[in-house]
Design an enzyme around this catalytic site. Structure first.
Site, short mmCIF file in Angstrom:
data_model
loop_
_atom_site.label_atom_id
_atom_site.label_comp_id
_atom_site.label_asym_id
_atom_site.label_seq_id
_atom_site.Cartn_x
_atom_site.Cartn_y
_atom_site.Cartn_z
N ASP A 33 46.74 12.85 18.17
CA ASP A 33 45.55 13.19 18.96
C ASP A 33 45.86 14.43 19.79
OD1 ASP A 33 42.92 11.31 20.18
OD2 ASP A 33 43.53 13.16 21.20
N ILE A 60 44.82 18.05 14.24
CA ILE A 60 44.71 17.74 12.80
C ILE A 60 44.74 19.01 11.96
CG2 ILE A 60 43.55 15.49 12.99
CD1 ILE A 60 40.89 16.99 12.32
N ALA A 82 39.50 11.82 14.47
CA ALA A 82 39.54 13.02 15.31
C ALA A 82 38.30 13.88 15.08
CB ALA A 82 40.80 13.84 15.02
N TYR A 160 26.64 19.43 15.81
CA TYR A 160 27.55 18.29 15.60
C TYR A 160 27.30 17.65 14.24
CZ TYR A 160 29.05 13.39 15.78
OH TYR A 160 29.60 12.16 15.47
N LYS A 164 29.76 17.42 10.88
CA LYS A 164 30.20 16.14 10.28
C LYS A 164 29.74 16.07 8.82
CE LYS A 164 32.03 13.05 12.03
NZ LYS A 164 33.47 12.73 12.24
N ASN A 189 25.22 4.63 16.49
CA ASN A 189 25.76 4.83 17.85
C ASN A 189 26.59 3.63 18.31
OD1 ASN A 189 23.47 6.75 17.72
ND2 ASN A 189 24.06 7.12 19.84
N LEU A 200 25.61 8.35 26.85
CA LEU A 200 24.45 7.70 27.50
C LEU A 200 24.79 6.45 28.31
CD1 LEU A 200 21.27 7.54 27.79
CD2 LEU A 200 21.38 5.91 25.90
N ASN A 259 15.85 4.78 24.00
CA ASN A 259 16.75 5.09 25.12
C ASN A 259 16.27 4.49 26.44
OD1 ASN A 259 18.34 6.56 23.37
ND2 ASN A 259 17.41 8.52 23.90
N ARG A 290 16.49 17.26 25.06
CA ARG A 290 17.55 17.95 24.32
C ARG A 290 16.90 18.81 23.23
NH1 ARG A 290 21.50 13.82 21.33
NH2 ARG A 290 22.72 13.93 23.22
P1 NAD Z 1 35.65 10.83 21.14
O1 NAD Z 1 35.11 12.18 21.44
O2 NAD Z 1 35.65 9.79 22.20
O3 NAD Z 1 37.18 10.96 20.64
C1 NAD Z 1 37.61 11.97 19.77
C2 NAD Z 1 39.13 12.02 19.84
O4 NAD Z 1 39.58 13.03 18.91
C3 NAD Z 1 39.68 12.41 21.21
O5 NAD Z 1 40.75 11.56 21.57
C4 NAD Z 1 40.16 13.84 21.02
O6 NAD Z 1 41.27 14.18 21.87
C5 NAD Z 1 40.56 13.83 19.56
N1 NAD Z 1 40.54 15.18 18.95
C6 NAD Z 1 39.55 16.10 19.05
N2 NAD Z 1 39.89 17.21 18.35
C7 NAD Z 1 41.10 16.95 17.78
C8 NAD Z 1 41.94 17.67 16.91
N3 NAD Z 1 41.64 18.92 16.51
N4 NAD Z 1 43.08 17.11 16.49
C9 NAD Z 1 43.44 15.87 16.90
N5 NAD Z 1 42.67 15.12 17.73
C10 NAD Z 1 41.52 15.66 18.15
O7 NAD Z 1 34.88 10.36 19.85
P2 NAD Z 1 34.48 8.88 19.38
O8 NAD Z 1 33.16 8.55 19.96
O9 NAD Z 1 35.62 7.97 19.56
O10 NAD Z 1 34.24 9.15 17.81
C11 NAD Z 1 35.31 9.02 16.89
C12 NAD Z 1 34.81 9.35 15.51
O11 NAD Z 1 33.73 8.50 15.16
C13 NAD Z 1 34.27 10.78 15.39
O12 NAD Z 1 34.66 11.30 14.14
C14 NAD Z 1 32.76 10.60 15.46
O13 NAD Z 1 32.10 11.63 14.75
C15 NAD Z 1 32.60 9.25 14.80
N6 NAD Z 1 31.42 8.46 15.22
C16 NAD Z 1 31.18 8.25 16.56
C17 NAD Z 1 30.09 7.46 16.93
C18 NAD Z 1 29.81 7.16 18.39
O14 NAD Z 1 28.77 6.56 18.69
N7 NAD Z 1 30.68 7.50 19.32
C19 NAD Z 1 29.26 6.92 15.95
C20 NAD Z 1 29.53 7.17 14.59
C21 NAD Z 1 30.63 7.94 14.25
P1 TYD Z 2 24.51 10.23 23.08
O1 TYD Z 2 25.29 9.12 23.73
O2 TYD Z 2 24.81 11.64 23.46
O3 TYD Z 2 24.54 10.01 21.50
P2 TYD Z 2 23.74 10.76 20.29
O4 TYD Z 2 22.98 11.92 20.77
O5 TYD Z 2 24.89 11.17 19.43
O6 TYD Z 2 22.87 9.73 19.67
O7 TYD Z 2 23.00 9.98 23.44
C1 TYD Z 2 22.30 8.84 23.02
C2 TYD Z 2 20.85 9.08 23.29
O8 TYD Z 2 20.65 9.14 24.69
C3 TYD Z 2 20.33 10.39 22.72
O9 TYD Z 2 19.01 10.18 22.22
C4 TYD Z 2 20.29 11.31 23.92
C5 TYD Z 2 19.98 10.37 25.07
N1 TYD Z 2 20.55 10.76 26.38
C6 TYD Z 2 19.70 10.82 27.51
O10 TYD Z 2 18.48 10.56 27.42
N2 TYD Z 2 20.24 11.19 28.70
C7 TYD Z 2 21.56 11.50 28.83
O11 TYD Z 2 21.99 11.87 29.97
C8 TYD Z 2 22.42 11.42 27.68
C9 TYD Z 2 23.88 11.74 27.78
C10 TYD Z 2 21.85 11.04 26.47
#
Ligand code: NAD
Ligand code: TYD
Length: 357
Positions: A33, A60, A82, A160, A164, A189, A200, A259, A290
Site C-alpha cells: 500500500d 502498484i 489499490a 473515477y 476503473k 457502495n 458520505l 442519500n 456534484r
Molecule cells: P480507499 O480509498 O479507502 O483505499 C485505497 C487504498 O489504496 C489506500 O490504502 C491507498 O493508500 C491505496 N493506494 C492508492 N494508490 C495506490 C498505489 N498507487 N499503490 C498502492 N496503494 C495505493 O478505497 P476503498 O473504498 O477501500 O476501495 C478499495 C477498492 O474497492 C477500490 O479499488 C475501489 O474502486 C473499490 N470499490 C470501492 C467501493 C466503496 O464503496 N468504497 C465500492 C466498490 C468498489
Molecule cells: P460517496 O460516498 O462519495 O460514494 P459514490 O459517489 O462513489 O457513490 O457518495 C455517496 C453518495 O452521497 C453520492 O450520491 C454523493 C452523495 N454525497 C452527498 O450528498 N454529500 C456528501 O457530502 C458526500 C461526500 C456524498
C-alpha cells in the site's frame, strides 16, 4: 497456508479484508500500500504482532518492487484493492486516478503475468489475479430500469468510474490475450468500520456529532445500493476460492436507498444515542449538486448467489447500527485520520462558493 499479495490493504475495504482473512488464518498476507491520504496503518494496528502479515509501503506501479515481492513471497493470488476511490476527488483532480487506477493496474498485471508464466503447471492453474472494481463502471440507471447485471454495457460517467472501467478492460484483456487467470468483482457502495471520514456515511456521522451542517448534494434523491463491508469481503473470498477465471461477478446489498434517507437514518440513530442533541436532522443542508452526479446504481447479484452461493449476511438496518456504534467507539481513530490533508480536502470540496458551507 496460502500466500496472497493484497494491494491497497491499508484502505477501507482492503483493511477490512486483511483483518478478516488474518483473523480466520486463511492466508499469509503481503500487504502493498502506498499510504496515500486514504491509507492508514492505524487500520492495521490489530496486526502489529502478526508474523503472517507483512506490510510494504509502495506503489502498484513500481514494477521493480512488485516483481521483487512476487519472486520473494511466491503468492498464490494477487488481490487488487489499490485505487484512488473518491468520485469528488476525481472531479477536482483526475490525474492521480489515471495514474493509479489505469497505469498502476496495468503495471501490476504485467508483473503478475511474467510471474505467472514462470510458475509450474499446477501453480499456474491455481493462481488467481482478483481485481476489485465498482458498479459505477455501468453508469447511471433510471428509476424503473432493471439493476446492473454482469453483461450491462459499460457507460462510466465520472473520471473515477472511467478509470476503473479502463482497468476492468485491461484485466479482461490479460485473460483473453495471455490466459492470465483473472477474476473481476463489481460491487456497490460499501459502508462500515475504517471508512475514510470524507465519504458520505462517516462524514455525516462526524458532522452530526460535532453539530456541523450535513451537506446533501442536490435534492438528495440519488440512489445507491449499500453493502456492509464485511459482506463485500466474504464475497471477494468466495470469488477467489470458487470463481471461474475470466468471469466477472456483481456484488450488492439488495439495499437501494436515497442519500437523504441514509442521512435521516443516521440522524435517528444518533438521536437515540444522544437525545440531548436531537433532532440531528435539523443540521441537514442541501448544497450544490456534484457535476455529472449519477442518479441511481443498483446491483443484480443473482449470478454470485446462483453460481457461488454468496449473499449478504447483514441487513442494512443491522449494518448501519453497527457502523454508527463503531464510529462512536472509535473517535481516536477518527481523530488520527482527520489530519491536515483531510481538513484541506473539506475546505476545497465544501467551501467552493457554490457549496458554501
Ligand atoms: P480507499 O480509498 O479507502 O483505499 C485505497 C487504498 O489504496 C489506500 O490504502 C491507498 O493508500 C491505496 N493506494 C492508492 N494508490 C495506490 C498505489 N498507487 N499503490 C498502492 N496503494 C495505493 O478505497 P476503498 O473504498 O477501500 O476501495 C478499495 C477498492 O474497492 C477500490 O479499488 C475501489 O474502486 C473499490 N470499490 C470501492 C467501493 C466503496 O464503496 N468504497 C465500492 C466498490 C468498489
Ligand atoms: P460517496 O460516498 O462519495 O460514494 P459514490 O459517489 O462513489 O457513490 O457518495 C455517496 C453518495 O452521497 C453520492 O450520491 C454523493 C452523495 N454525497 C452527498 O450528498 N454529500 C456528501 O457530502 C458526500 C461526500 C456524498
Amino acid at each position: 497456508m496460502q500466500t496472497w499479495l493484497v494491494t491497497g490493504g491499508a484502505g477501507f475495504i482492503g483493511a477490512n479484508f486483511v483483518l478478516a482473512a488474518r483473523r480466520a488464518g486463511l492466508a499469509r498476507i503481503i500487504n502493498l500500500d502506498l499510504l496515500t491520504y486514504a491509507g492508514h496503518l492505524e487500520n492495521l494496528a490489530g496486526l502489529k504482532t502478526d508474523r503472517d502479515h507483512v506490510f510494504v509501503q509502495g506503489d502498484i506501479g513500481d514494477e521493480a518492487l512488485v516483481t521483487k515481492l512476487l519472486t520473494e513471497h511466491v503468492p498464490d493470488a494477487v488481490v487488487n484493492f489499490a485505487a484512488e476511490s473518491h468520485v469528488d476527488r476525481s472531479i477536482l483532480g483526475p490525474q492521480a486516478f489515471i495514474q493509479t487506477n489505469i497505469v498502476g493496474t496495468h503495471s501490476l498485471l504485467t508483473c503478475a503475468h511474467k510471474y505467472w508464466k514462470g510458475l509450474d503447471r499446477e501453480a499456474q492453474q491455481s493462481f488467481r489475479f482478483l481485481h476489485v472494481s465498482t458498479d459505477e463502471v455501468y453508469g447511471s440507471l433510471g428509476p424503473k430500469d432493471p439493476a446492473f447485471s454482469e453483461d450491462h454495457q459499460y457507460q462510466p460517467n465520472s473520471p473515477y468510474a472511467a478509470s476503473k472501467a479502463a482497468a476492468d478492460h485491461l484485466v479482461r484483456a490479460y485473460h483473453h490475450t495471455y490466459g492470465l487467470p483473472v477474476l473481476t468483482t463489481n460491487c456497490s457502495n460499501n459502508y462500515g468500520p475504517y471508512q475514510h471520514p470524507e465519504k458520505l456515511i462517516p462524514l455525516m456521522i462526524q458532522n452530526a456529532l460535532r453539530g456541523k451542517p450535513l451537506p446533501v448534494y442536490g435534492d438528495g434523491q440519488q440512489v445507491r445500493d449499500w453493502l456492509y463491508v464485511e459482506d463485500h469481503c466474504t464475497a471477494i473470498r468466495t470469488v477467489l476460492e470458487r470463481g471461474r477465471p475470466g468471469e466477472t461477478y456483481n456484488i450488492g446489498g439488495n439495499a437501494e436507498k436515497a442519500n437523504l434517507e441514509i442521512v435521516h437514518t443516521l440522524c435517528r440513530l444518533l438521536d437515540s444515542h444522544m437525545p440531548a442533541n436531537a433532532p440531528h436532522a435539523k443540521l441537514i443542508q442541501h448544497v450544490a449538486d456534484r457535476p455529472g452526479h449519477d442518479r441511481r446504481y443498483a446491483i443484480n447479484a443473482a449470478k454470485i448467489k446462483r453460481e457461488l452461493g454468496w449473499q449478504p449476511a447483514s441487513t442494512f438496518e443491522q449494518g448501519i447500527a453497527r457502523t454508527v456504534q463503531w464510529y462512536l467507539d472509535n473517535d481516536a481513530w477518527v481523530q488520527a485520520v482527520s489530519n491536515p490533508e483531510h481538513q484541506e480536502w473539506l475546505r476545497k470540496n465544501y467551501q467552493q462558493s457554490e457549496r458554501n458551507i
